[in-house]
Enzyme design. Structure first.
Site, mmCIF file in Angstrom:
data_model
loop_
_atom_site.group_PDB
_atom_site.id
_atom_site.type_symbol
_atom_site.label_atom_id
_atom_site.label_comp_id
_atom_site.label_asym_id
_atom_site.label_seq_id
_atom_site.Cartn_x
_atom_site.Cartn_y
_atom_site.Cartn_z
ATOM 1 N N HIS A 1 36.499 37.578 39.495
ATOM 2 C CA HIS A 1 37.381 36.284 39.232
ATOM 3 C C HIS A 1 38.758 37.234 39.702
ATOM 4 O O HIS A 1 39.857 38.020 39.201
ATOM 5 C CB HIS A 1 37.661 35.774 37.646
ATOM 6 N N ALA B 1 26.966 60.460 39.703
ATOM 7 C CA ALA B 1 26.966 59.431 38.499
ATOM 8 C C ALA B 1 27.970 58.850 37.749
ATOM 9 O O ALA B 1 29.074 59.457 37.343
ATOM 10 C CB ALA B 1 26.073 59.900 37.639
#
Length: 165
Positions: free
Chosen positions: A83, A125
């Protein structure tokens, strides 16, 4: 239903059949989507010999294209929508994610909208990728930054089928 039931069926063939025939996801030969993967839309293309591991979240509303021999480790999140922070109406927007051949996303890596992961690149990771990753680069951290280089002589298959997964 795909995310609540189909994603947890312990059979590649049933899951992949549903993903391909009902959802219209394009999955290349030798590729696998493991149990618990979560999809938002069908704008997803996966190349050959690629693995999408357990509990990955693929928000393909803005389209996700994944190349050949890509390894996506467990619990990775690929988000193509967000958004506009300063929009008075909290306007939704989307942008694609492109992951090129031989890329490797480490466990719980997060890729944000409008990002391209280059050929042979490694995302460590837990990294959060907000910008494009150059081919054969190794990136890590929050936000992800280049921390190394990967060999350019890659020639492997990332195809992986574990029984009942």
């Amino acid at each position: 239903m795909p995310n609540s039931i189909i994603a947890h069926i312990p059979s590649y063939w049933i899951r992949h059949g549903y993903y391909k025939l009902i959802l219209g996801i394009k999955i290349g030969k030798g590729s696998s989507i493991h149990k618990g993967a979560f999809f938002y839309d069908k704008k997803l293309v996966i190349g050959k010999n690629t693995t999408v591991n357990r509990k990955c979240h693929l928000d393909s509303r803005g389209k996700i294209s994944i190349g050949d021999n890509v390894s996506i480790s467990p619990e990775c999140v690929l988000i193509t929508g967000d958004h506009e922070v300063n929009s008075p109406d909290f306007r939704y927007r989307s942008a694609p994610i492109v992951i090129h051949d031989y890329a490797w996303l480490g466990t719980r890596a997060m890729i944000l909208p409008n990002v391209t992961i280059g050929t042979g690149a490694v995302v460590c990771a837990g990294a959060i990728v907000t910008k494009d990753v150059e081919p054969y680069s190794i990136v890590g951290g929050v936000p992800a930054k280049k921390i190394g280089e990967r060999s350019k002589t890659l020639n492997y298959s990332a195809s992986w089928f574990f029984p009942y997964d």
